[in-house]
Design an enzyme around this catalytic site. Structure first.
Site, PDB file in Angstrom:
ATOM      1  N   ARG A 275     -27.499  14.057 -29.210  1.00 39.89           N
ATOM      2  CA  ARG A 275     -27.358  14.906 -28.019  1.00 39.89           C
ATOM      3  C   ARG A 275     -28.697  15.452 -27.543  1.00 39.89           C
ATOM      4  NH1 ARG A 275     -23.310  18.896 -30.662  1.00 39.89           N
ATOM      5  NH2 ARG A 275     -24.797  18.394 -32.288  1.00 39.89           N
TER       6      ARG A 275
ATOM      7  N   HIS B 248     -17.518  13.038 -27.526  1.00 39.07           N
ATOM      8  CA  HIS B 248     -17.200  12.014 -28.531  1.00 39.07           C
ATOM      9  C   HIS B 248     -16.604  10.777 -27.844  1.00 39.07           C
ATOM     10  CE1 HIS B 248     -16.521  15.661 -31.359  1.00 39.07           C
ATOM     11  NE2 HIS B 248     -17.600  15.045 -31.814  1.00 39.07           N
TER      12      HIS B 248
ATOM     13  N   LYS C 268     -16.024  22.606 -43.517  1.00 40.27           N
ATOM     14  CA  LYS C 268     -16.044  23.153 -42.156  1.00 40.27           C
ATOM     15  C   LYS C 268     -14.809  23.986 -41.829  1.00 40.27           C
ATOM     16  CE  LYS C 268     -19.218  20.676 -39.220  1.00 40.27           C
ATOM     17  NZ  LYS C 268     -19.393  19.891 -37.983  1.00 40.27           N
TER      18      LYS C 268
ATOM     19  N   SER D 231     -17.698  20.558 -30.982  1.00 35.50           N
ATOM     20  CA  SER D 231     -16.314  20.986 -31.197  1.00 35.50           C
ATOM     21  C   SER D 231     -16.256  22.507 -31.318  1.00 35.50           C
ATOM     22  CB  SER D 231     -15.741  20.319 -32.447  1.00 35.50           C
ATOM     23  OG  SER D 231     -15.738  18.923 -32.274  1.00 35.50           O
TER      24      SER D 231
HETATM   25  N1  COA Z   1     -20.210  15.018 -28.114  1.00 34.80           N
HETATM   26  C1  COA Z   1     -19.765  16.240 -28.440  1.00 34.80           C
HETATM   27  N2  COA Z   1     -19.979  16.809 -29.626  1.00 34.80           N
HETATM   28  C2  COA Z   1     -20.694  16.104 -30.517  1.00 34.80           C
HETATM   29  C3  COA Z   1     -21.203  14.833 -30.251  1.00 34.80           C
HETATM   30  C4  COA Z   1     -20.932  14.287 -28.983  1.00 34.80           C
HETATM   31  N3  COA Z   1     -21.368  13.088 -28.621  1.00 34.80           N
HETATM   32  N4  COA Z   1     -21.875  14.394 -31.328  1.00 34.80           N
HETATM   33  C5  COA Z   1     -21.789  15.358 -32.245  1.00 34.80           C
HETATM   34  N5  COA Z   1     -21.070  16.383 -31.750  1.00 34.80           N
HETATM   35  C6  COA Z   1     -20.765  17.649 -32.412  1.00 34.80           C
HETATM   36  C7  COA Z   1     -19.645  17.539 -33.410  1.00 34.80           C
HETATM   37  O1  COA Z   1     -18.398  17.830 -32.805  1.00 34.80           O
HETATM   38  C8  COA Z   1     -20.027  18.604 -34.412  1.00 34.80           C
HETATM   39  O2  COA Z   1     -19.598  19.851 -33.902  1.00 34.80           O
HETATM   40  P1  COA Z   1     -19.192  21.046 -34.887  1.00 34.80           P
HETATM   41  O3  COA Z   1     -20.367  21.260 -35.811  1.00 34.80           O
HETATM   42  O4  COA Z   1     -18.969  22.147 -33.951  1.00 34.80           O
HETATM   43  O5  COA Z   1     -17.975  20.575 -35.634  1.00 34.80           O
HETATM   44  C9  COA Z   1     -21.542  18.606 -34.378  1.00 34.80           C
HETATM   45  O6  COA Z   1     -21.896  18.019 -33.173  1.00 34.80           O
HETATM   46  C10 COA Z   1     -22.193  17.834 -35.493  1.00 34.80           C
HETATM   47  O7  COA Z   1     -21.718  16.507 -35.443  1.00 34.80           O
HETATM   48  P2  COA Z   1     -21.890  15.579 -36.714  1.00 34.80           P
HETATM   49  O8  COA Z   1     -23.272  15.651 -37.212  1.00 34.80           O
HETATM   50  O9  COA Z   1     -21.373  14.228 -36.383  1.00 34.80           O
HETATM   51  O10 COA Z   1     -21.011  16.352 -37.803  1.00 34.80           O
HETATM   52  P3  COA Z   1     -19.504  16.211 -38.106  1.00 34.80           P
HETATM   53  O11 COA Z   1     -19.088  17.392 -38.888  1.00 34.80           O
HETATM   54  O12 COA Z   1     -18.705  15.917 -36.903  1.00 34.80           O
HETATM   55  O13 COA Z   1     -19.467  14.902 -39.063  1.00 34.80           O
HETATM   56  C11 COA Z   1     -19.948  13.580 -41.054  1.00 34.80           C
HETATM   57  C12 COA Z   1     -20.284  14.833 -40.225  1.00 34.80           C
HETATM   58  C13 COA Z   1     -18.474  13.519 -41.384  1.00 34.80           C
HETATM   59  C14 COA Z   1     -20.312  12.332 -40.239  1.00 34.80           C
HETATM   60  C15 COA Z   1     -20.813  13.635 -42.337  1.00 34.80           C
HETATM   61  O14 COA Z   1     -20.662  14.913 -42.927  1.00 34.80           O
HETATM   62  C16 COA Z   1     -20.431  12.592 -43.367  1.00 34.80           C
HETATM   63  O15 COA Z   1     -20.792  11.441 -43.228  1.00 34.80           O
HETATM   64  N6  COA Z   1     -19.683  13.012 -44.400  1.00 34.80           N
HETATM   65  C17 COA Z   1     -19.245  12.143 -45.499  1.00 34.80           C
HETATM   66  C18 COA Z   1     -20.058  12.400 -46.782  1.00 34.80           C
HETATM   67  C19 COA Z   1     -21.316  11.551 -46.762  1.00 34.80           C
HETATM   68  O16 COA Z   1     -21.277  10.347 -46.875  1.00 34.80           O
HETATM   69  N7  COA Z   1     -22.476  12.226 -46.561  1.00 34.80           N
HETATM   70  C20 COA Z   1     -23.749  11.567 -46.347  1.00 34.80           C
HETATM   71  C21 COA Z   1     -24.490  11.128 -47.568  1.00 34.80           C
HETATM   72  S1  COA Z   1     -24.580  12.299 -48.865  1.00 34.80           S
END
Ligand code: COA
Length: 180
Positions: free
Chosen positions: A91, A18, A42, A129
């Site tokens: 990724r 991140h 989550k 994560s």
């Molecule tokens: N390095 C390391 N890990 C990474 C990464 C990077 N560059 N990019 C992504 N990841 C990991 C994250 O840590 C996460 O790991 P986890 O599943 O073990 O927690 C996984 O990859 C998925 O990442 P991401 O897709 O960004 O999910 P997230 O849970 O971190 O975030 C939101 C998701 C919050 C961005 C999304 O749910 C959201 O926008 N929510 C608000 C509601 C909304 O508007 N929804 C959309 C329209 S309905």
């Protein structure tokens, strides 16, 4: 005009993957807001306040980065901050379908907000994560994969939950954490 972007995620906890995206996005945009989602679905290991604090510590060297938490729709939060760009990290090919769906839905909801993807550096492409938490819980060393300040907090949190001892070694009879 200030070009302000938002980088959303759950960050449970922030990893060096991140941080790599944050540092690179901070060079492209005038201002970058790291938006920490409550995301109760989550069942995060760290509280919202702890997640925000760890990112603030990790980004202290980046003057144009600030960290906020949010609930609800990302695009609404972005609008409230006058951010016109959503930054996401990619990724691997496996991220594409989900990210395409999210970006398309966000575009449908807010055509004035654009999603921009940054390729994660190869050294962090396998990180998430969850995999960090699982490795730490099973006694694996995650040094170099998370920011410095995250390491002791992760050990402390897992010890609090009885998953590892305070020295960081694994307690027997523990299953990998699902965030709870
Ligand atoms: N390095 C390391 N890990 C990474 C990464 C990077 N560059 N990019 C992504 N990841 C990991 C994250 O840590 C996460 O790991 P986890 O599943 O073990 O927690 C996984 O990859 C998925 O990442 P991401 O897709 O960004 O999910 P997230 O849970 O971190 O975030 C939101 C998701 C919050 C961005 C999304 O749910 C959201 O926008 N929510 C608000 C509601 C909304 O508007 N929804 C959309 C329209 S309905």
């Amino acid at each position: 005009m200030v070009l302000r972007a938002i980088y959303p995620g759950t960050f449970d906890p922030i990893t060096n993957g991140h941080l790599d995206i944050i540092e690179r996005a901070a060079k492209i945009f005038d201002e970058l807001i790291v938006a920490v989602a409550t995301n109760p679905v989550k069942k995060p290991l760290f509280s919202l306040e702890e997640r925000v604090l760890m990112i603030r510590e990790a980004c202290a060297h980046l003057p144009n980065v600030r960290v906020e938490s949010f609930n609800g729709l990302l695009v609404e939060f972005a609008r409230s901050l006058d951010a016109r760009v959503i930054v996401k990290g990619l990724r691997a090919v496996s991220d594409f379908d989900y990210e395409f769906q999210m970006a398309s839905m966000n575009r449908k909801l807010a055509p004035d907000i654009e999603t921009v993807f940054i390729m994660t550096s190869l050294e962090y492409a396998y990180l998430s994560s969850s995999i960090i938490k699982e490795a730490a819980m099973l006694g694996g060393c995650v040094q170099g994969l998370v920011p410095h300040s995250v390491l002791p907090r992760l050990k402390e949190k897992l010890a609090e939950r009885g998953c590892i001892s305070h020295s960081g070694s694994r307690n027997s009879n523990t299953e990998p954490a699902q965030g709870t």
